[in-house]
Design a protein around this motif. Structure first.
Motif, PDB file in Angstrom:
ATOM      1  N   ASN A 335      15.771  66.819  35.499  1.00 14.15           N
ATOM      2  CA  ASN A 335      16.972  66.445  35.004  1.00 14.15           C
ATOM      3  C   ASN A 335      18.128  66.432  35.720  1.00 14.15           C
ATOM      4  OD1 ASN A 335      16.258  66.832  31.763  1.00 14.15           O
ATOM      5  ND2 ASN A 335      15.033  68.486  32.938  1.00 14.15           N
ATOM      6  N   ASN A 336      18.925  65.170  35.428  1.00  8.63           N
ATOM      7  CA  ASN A 336      20.012  64.781  36.402  1.00  8.63           C
ATOM      8  C   ASN A 336      21.045  64.342  35.340  1.00  8.63           C
ATOM      9  OD1 ASN A 336      18.815  64.425  39.287  1.00  8.63           O
ATOM     10  ND2 ASN A 336      17.325  63.539  37.905  1.00  8.63           N
ATOM     11  N   LEU A 337      22.314  64.862  35.684  1.00  9.20           N
ATOM     12  CA  LEU A 337      23.690  64.361  35.169  1.00  9.20           C
ATOM     13  C   LEU A 337      24.370  63.429  35.812  1.00  9.20           C
ATOM     14  CD1 LEU A 337      25.015  67.475  33.605  1.00  9.20           C
ATOM     15  CD2 LEU A 337      23.797  65.856  32.394  1.00  9.20           C
ATOM     16  N   LYS A 338      24.747  62.241  35.353  1.00 12.35           N
ATOM     17  CA  LYS A 338      25.492  61.254  36.161  1.00 12.35           C
ATOM     18  C   LYS A 338      26.829  60.946  35.327  1.00 12.35           C
ATOM     19  CE  LYS A 338      23.463  57.972  38.382  1.00 12.35           C
ATOM     20  NZ  LYS A 338      22.775  56.715  38.691  1.00 12.35           N
ATOM     21  N   TRP A 339      28.087  60.845  36.156  1.00 13.68           N
ATOM     22  CA  TRP A 339      29.301  60.591  35.474  1.00 13.68           C
ATOM     23  C   TRP A 339      29.681  59.250  36.353  1.00 13.68           C
ATOM     24  CZ3 TRP A 339      34.213  62.642  37.390  1.00 13.68           C
ATOM     25  CH2 TRP A 339      35.267  62.190  36.499  1.00 13.68           C
ATOM     26  N   ILE A 340      29.972  58.165  35.509  1.00 17.32           N
ATOM     27  CA  ILE A 340      30.692  57.121  36.181  1.00 17.32           C
ATOM     28  C   ILE A 340      32.176  57.003  35.689  1.00 17.32           C
ATOM     29  CG2 ILE A 340      30.347  54.443  36.873  1.00 17.32           C
ATOM     30  CD1 ILE A 340      27.228  54.946  36.398  1.00 17.32           C
ATOM     31  N   ALA A 341      33.034  56.936  36.463  1.00 17.46           N
ATOM     32  CA  ALA A 341      34.386  56.869  36.289  1.00 17.46           C
ATOM     33  C   ALA A 341      35.098  55.552  37.021  1.00 17.46           C
ATOM     34  CB  ALA A 341      35.194  57.887  36.319  1.00 17.46           C
ATOM     35  N   SER A 342      35.792  54.603  36.189  1.00 17.31           N
ATOM     36  CA  SER A 342      36.250  53.579  36.868  1.00 17.31           C
ATOM     37  C   SER A 342      37.649  53.041  36.481  1.00 17.31           C
ATOM     38  CB  SER A 342      35.276  52.335  36.803  1.00 17.31           C
ATOM     39  OG  SER A 342      35.385  51.827  35.374  1.00 17.31           O
ATOM     40  N   GLU A 343      38.605  52.181  37.093  1.00 19.32           N
ATOM     41  CA  GLU A 343      39.511  51.843  36.922  1.00 19.32           C
ATOM     42  C   GLU A 343      39.833  50.487  37.568  1.00 19.32           C
ATOM     43  OE1 GLU A 343      43.507  53.734  36.284  1.00 19.32           O
ATOM     44  OE2 GLU A 343      44.105  52.660  38.130  1.00 19.32           O
ATOM     45  N   ARG A 344      39.990  49.523  36.727  1.00 10.88           N
ATOM     46  CA  ARG A 344      40.336  48.072  37.551  1.00 10.88           C
ATOM     47  C   ARG A 344      41.464  47.524  36.851  1.00 10.88           C
ATOM     48  NH1 ARG A 344      35.987  46.317  40.258  1.00 10.88           N
ATOM     49  NH2 ARG A 344      36.643  44.306  40.373  1.00 10.88           N
ATOM     50  N   THR A 345      42.471  46.915  37.882  1.00 10.80           N
ATOM     51  CA  THR A 345      43.551  46.324  37.559  1.00 10.80           C
ATOM     52  C   THR A 345      43.502  44.812  38.048  1.00 10.80           C
ATOM     53  OG1 THR A 345      44.698  46.836  39.461  1.00 10.80           O
ATOM     54  CG2 THR A 345      44.976  48.224  37.248  1.00 10.80           C
ATOM     55  N   MET A 346      44.106  43.752  37.342  1.00  4.48           N
ATOM     56  CA  MET A 346      44.028  42.393  37.549  1.00  4.48           C
ATOM     57  C   MET A 346      45.413  41.963  37.174  1.00  4.48           C
ATOM     58  SD  MET A 346      41.410  39.205  36.606  1.00  4.48           S
ATOM     59  CE  MET A 346      41.891  39.490  34.671  1.00  4.48           C
ATOM     60  N   ARG A 347      45.786  40.931  38.276  1.00  2.00           N
ATOM     61  CA  ARG A 347      46.947  40.130  38.109  1.00  2.00           C
ATOM     62  C   ARG A 347      46.669  38.684  38.398  1.00  2.00           C
ATOM     63  NH1 ARG A 347      52.800  39.951  38.446  1.00  2.00           N
ATOM     64  NH2 ARG A 347      53.492  37.968  37.721  1.00  2.00           N
ATOM     65  N   TRP A 348      46.343  37.751  37.395  1.00  2.75           N
ATOM     66  CA  TRP A 348      46.068  36.439  37.514  1.00  2.75           C
ATOM     67  C   TRP A 348      46.776  35.553  36.916  1.00  2.75           C
ATOM     68  CZ3 TRP A 348      44.309  32.415  34.290  1.00  2.75           C
ATOM     69  CH2 TRP A 348      43.322  31.657  34.978  1.00  2.75           C
ATOM     70  N   ALA A 349      46.998  34.356  37.621  1.00  5.44           N
ATOM     71  CA  ALA A 349      47.879  33.073  37.160  1.00  5.44           C
ATOM     72  C   ALA A 349      47.374  31.798  37.411  1.00  5.44           C
ATOM     73  CB  ALA A 349      49.274  33.511  37.764  1.00  5.44           C
ATOM     74  N   ASP A 350      47.504  31.063  36.917  1.00 12.13           N
ATOM     75  CA  ASP A 350      47.182  29.405  37.182  1.00 12.13           C
ATOM     76  C   ASP A 350      48.163  28.469  36.641  1.00 12.13           C
ATOM     77  OD1 ASP A 350      46.445  29.341  34.423  1.00 12.13           O
ATOM     78  OD2 ASP A 350      44.829  28.347  34.930  1.00 12.13           O
ATOM     79  N   GLY A 351      48.185  27.366  37.330  1.00  7.95           N
ATOM     80  CA  GLY A 351      48.969  26.017  36.521  1.00  7.95           C
ATOM     81  C   GLY A 351      48.209  24.926  36.760  1.00  7.95           C
ATOM     82  N   LEU A 352      48.174  24.105  35.413  1.00  9.28           N
ATOM     83  CA  LEU A 352      47.163  23.070  35.366  1.00  9.28           C
ATOM     84  C   LEU A 352      47.932  21.880  35.160  1.00  9.28           C
ATOM     85  CD1 LEU A 352      44.287  24.686  33.606  1.00  9.28           C
ATOM     86  CD2 LEU A 352      44.326  24.185  36.049  1.00  9.28           C
ATOM     87  N   ASP A 353      47.785  20.757  35.907  1.00  8.18           N
ATOM     88  CA  ASP A 353      48.164  19.343  35.428  1.00  8.18           C
ATOM     89  C   ASP A 353      46.853  18.733  34.583  1.00  8.18           C
ATOM     90  OD1 ASP A 353      48.825  16.773  34.929  1.00  8.18           O
ATOM     91  OD2 ASP A 353      49.488  16.467  37.066  1.00  8.18           O
ATOM     92  N   LEU A 354      47.158  19.026  33.065  1.00 10.32           N
ATOM     93  CA  LEU A 354      45.965  18.843  32.279  1.00 10.32           C
ATOM     94  C   LEU A 354      45.694  17.482  32.228  1.00 10.32           C
ATOM     95  CD1 LEU A 354      45.909  21.332  29.363  1.00 10.32           C
ATOM     96  CD2 LEU A 354      44.451  21.419  31.269  1.00 10.32           C
ATOM     97  N   ASP A 355      46.489  16.398  32.350  1.00 16.06           N
ATOM     98  CA  ASP A 355      46.181  15.083  32.396  1.00 16.06           C
ATOM     99  C   ASP A 355      45.877  14.592  33.365  1.00 16.06           C
ATOM    100  OD1 ASP A 355      48.721  13.700  33.569  1.00 16.06           O
ATOM    101  OD2 ASP A 355      49.353  15.354  32.505  1.00 16.06           O
ATOM    102  N   GLY A 356      45.856  15.050  34.577  1.00 15.95           N
ATOM    103  CA  GLY A 356      45.335  14.709  36.029  1.00 15.95           C
ATOM    104  C   GLY A 356      45.911  13.279  36.305  1.00 15.95           C
TER     105      GLY A 356
END
Length: 764
Positions: A335-356
């Motif tokens: 028998n084994n016990l496992k604990w997985i804890a996590s934290e992730r942060t993201m800053r994401w940005a874009d700009g699009l000329d949609l008509d090209g």
């Protein structure tokens, strides 16, 4: 069982060349020239690949490196019935389909159909899911719903990215790649000698490449489709005692580059006059004349462009930091016990000329903030005849996107913001019981409760007329709790150590939610339902020819209810809303296997077949099941690979590697199949044929000299020449179609052209 006679005939013709049925998976040579045994953790414990009763492909770190696979987006078609592409305009956001199930819109508020996991940590959103993971040990592709062990949003399957653990010894490597378009990649990794209870590993990757689309004078940026990213990884393992282990992992990704070219694919010649929506809202005469005289259609092309003119913002930026802590405690030998804890942060940005184009028609930006944290507690154990895993999982996230949009010389100016939160709690368990030495019964169950909220603001402004219309007022808020129970039952029969059969029933669901991009208060505050699937799967896994061959086959049928279809709308701005349109049935076949017919030669070939149909598709109260395209469901896909040792010399071993991936045609949007002139054709609705992607294949090659001896004992070097997209296939892999309401404005996004270069590495 699944196919009509004509379909069966075509299928038989496709399968005849594939009788050796070799899929893209992990291959390595054993000492006797056979295939090395592969171990995966798809069921939360280490098992032989051939013993796992699910359809799974595993790709090793060496295979990933030799094929230039650095992230999720590079996996497309390399496992049966797997499709991966970057979303329109972005390189850091994935669109993944397995067995015809996909999430079409990458907006931060929407959930995925395929769960992506990094060392057991769920990556909650499509945005930011394409990053170059440092020190990948292998990738596991699990096909079919994984609702019991992996939970929500794995209705189509899951992809596990597993990184390498520190060795505790002084080892390392340095790799330098150079290629056309000024490409440069520097990778470095080092394992430090064990220090007391700690083993430490560090890794870094830096990639830069010029854009393969140059821009004309006067454009807002000097190039498009370039690369500029940095990745860092730190892993520290602590052996606290014989029974207690602690692992800490940190990964960081930074990206700052131009966006992809939004290549104008088609547009009506007189965009303003052809669009009833534009006429209804009106423009100043000067802007109307600018659009009419500019004639946006003259910039449309259905050939891949390498030069363009753009006038709008064209950038993509991402900053992601992830922390993960895994604590393992051995209760006793069983028998084994496992604990997985996590934290992730993201800053994401874009700009699009949609008509090209150089005309000021459609410009958008997105600025997103996202944070998630999770905790998972597992109890794993076994008796003489029983294996079990029981656990609790909790997940929280919150995000906010500011999405300003400007149209027609900024005479339409949209303020579009949305925020959301999610709180998930789940209990799960799975038991494997050996009824006899040959028969194994597996049962699993997961109960999930998730609470979601949304906040929305949208204002439609017309500065030239001194007007603004509040479409969705500030303070618009909604909340909803969703609950689901997803069972799994399978029966396996082990004929011997080299031949297994299994049958499996499983369920999964994709989360319900809110239409945070809508410009309608009712749509924003009314939750759409979770999408649910009931799946039947049967398969065979075999090893033969004295361990030199493996052949795996799977048949499946998925029945989906409350089918979620994202509908792209271009009313007072661009965005998507999700609708529960009805039911579908997806069924098909998968081959996977591998061959080592002689010493120094290995062959792989995989094939996937899909038959996807709507059983009900409600659109404005009318069932359109026979008049709507099924998206991201190519009937045929296959891949093949040959890895041959060409020569053994005093300066190293020369190998040649060739791989090919093919996908038949498929549709990108659930638009009407009826053609102009037919009785059920609706001229106000978009045509599916306009966003149909044609069949195509890509070749990659590498010539590798490995094991080059150096002065220090055990130190080795490698040198290789490589080329990707050998034939320079000009393949469209994604599109946006605004529809007839916006002058049939459409953009196309192409796969990158042929790239080639040299790679040098040193390992000690």
């Amino acid at each position: 069982m699944f196919m009509s006679s004509p379909t069966r005939s075509r299928f038989q013709l496709a399968v005849l060349p594939l009788t050796i049925s070799l899929a893209y998976g992990t291959i390595a040579f054993a000492a006797d020239g056979g295939l090395e045994e592969i171990v995966v953790t798809a069921q939360k414990r280490a098992e032989r690949l051939q013993d796992v009763p699910i359809s799974i492909s595993a790709i090793s770190g060496s295979q990933l490196e030799n094929r230039g696979i650095q992230n999720v987006a590079d996996l497309s078609s390399l496992a049966p019935n797997l499709q991966v592409s970057s979303t329109p305009g972005n390189a850091s956001t994935s669109q993944i389909a397995i067995r015809g199930s996909v999430t079409h819109n990458p907006a931060l508020i929407f959930d995925t159909s395929v769960g992506v996991y990094l060392d057991g940590v769920y990556l909650g959103k499509s945005q930011g899911s394409v990053f170059d993971a440092v020190d990948l040990e292998r990738v596991e592709v699990l096909r079919g719903p994984q609702g019991t062990l992996y939970g929500r949003n794995t209705i189509a399957g899951a992809i596990n990215l597993i990184t390498r653990k520190p060795s505790g010894e002084w080892t390392g490597s340095v790799t330098f790649d150079m290629g056309n378009y000024g490409a440069q990649v520097i990778k470095a990794g080092v394992d430090l000698p064990r220090l007391g209870i700690m083993s430490l590993s560090l890794g870094y990757r830096d990639e830069k490449r010029d854009g393969w689309v140059k821009t004309n004078s006067g454009s807002s940026v000097g190039q498009l489709n370039n690369k500029d990213s940095q990745n860092f990884r730190l892993v520290a393992n602590f052996d606290i005692s014989r029974d207690l282990k602690v692992d800490y992992k940190f990964d960081s990704t930074k990206m700052s580059q131009s966006s992809a070219l939004n290549q104008l694919w088609r547009a009506d010649s007189w965009l303003y006059q052809s669009s009833p929506m534009l006429q209804a809202y009106g423009l100043t005469q000067a802007t109307a004349d600018l659009i009419a005289n500019g004639n946006v259609a003259q910039y449309a092309s259905q050939e891949r462009k390498t030069r363009a003119s753009v006038d709008g913002p064209s950038y993509e930026r991402m900053n992601v930091d992830g922390h993960a802590l895994t604590v393992s405690y051995k209760l006793n030998d069983s028998n084994n016990l496992k604990w997985i804890a996590s934290e992730r942060t993201m800053r994401w940005a874009d700009g699009l000329d949609l008509d090209g184009s150089p005309l000021p028609i459609a410009h958008t930006q997105r600025d997103s903030h996202y944070k998630q944290n999770s905790h998972e507690l597992q109890w794993q154990g076994n008796t003489e005849r029983l294996n079990y895993v029981l656990g609790y999982y909790t997940f929280k996230d919150e995000g906010f996107t500011r999405n300003p949009q400007q149209y027609f010389n900024r005479e339409w100016d949209m303020t579009s913001n949305y925020g959301f939160t999610t709180k998930v709690d789940a209990w799960f368990g799975q038991l494997d019981y050996k009824l006899t030495d040959a028969w194994t019964l597996t049962g699993g169950l997961r109960t999930t409760e998730e609470k979601k909220t949304v906040d929305r603001l949208q204002i439609f402004g017309m500065p030239a007329f001194g007007m603004s219309i509040v479409k969705v007022p500030a303070g618009t808020h909604a909340a909803k709790t969703f609950q689901s129970t997803t069972p799994m039952l399978s029966l396996g029969y082990k004929v011997n150590t080299n031949l297994n059969f299994y049958g499996k029933y499983s369920e999964g669901y994709k989360s319900g939610g809110f239409n945070g991009e809508s410009d309608n208060v009712v749509d924003v505050t009314t939750a759409y339902k979770p999408e649910k699937v009931k799946s039947l799967e049967g398969g065979m896994k075999s090893t033969f020819a004295d361990g030199k061959a493996q052949v795996n086959v799977a048949l499946f049928q998925n029945k989906v209810t409350d089918l979620q279809i994202p509908v792209f709308v271009a009313t007072t701005g661009s965005g998507s809303i999700v609708q529960n349109v009805g039911k579908s049935t997806i069924q098909g076949l998968e081959f996977e296997g591998m061959f080592a017919p002689m010493d120094g030669l290995r062959l792989q070939l995989g094939y996937g077949y899909l038959d996807a149909k709507y059983k009900r598709f409600m659109d404005n109260g009318v069932d359109q099941k026979d008049n709507r395209a099924f998206v991201h469901a190519p009937k045929h896909s296959f891949n093949l690979m040959a890895d041959a040792r060409l020569a053994k010399t005093s300066v190293g071993t020369l190998r040649g590697i060739v791989d090919y991936a093919y996908t038949s045609s498929f549709y990108l949007y659930p638009y009407q199949l009826a053609t102009p002139g037919s009785t059920n054709y609706n001229p106000g609705y978009a045509d599916a044929a306009a966003t149909k992607i044609g069949a195509s294949g890509l070749w990659n090659m590498r010539l590798l000299l490995s094991g080059i001896p150096l002065g220090h004992k055990g130190d080795k070097a490698e040198a290789s020449l490589w080329v990707r997209n050998l034939t320079d296939n000009k393949k469209v892999n994604n599109m946006i179609d605004f529809g007839p309401g916006f002058g049939s404005l459409s953009q196309a996004y192409f796969t990158q052209p042929r790239t080639y270069g040299v790679s040098l590495s040193y390992k000690w």
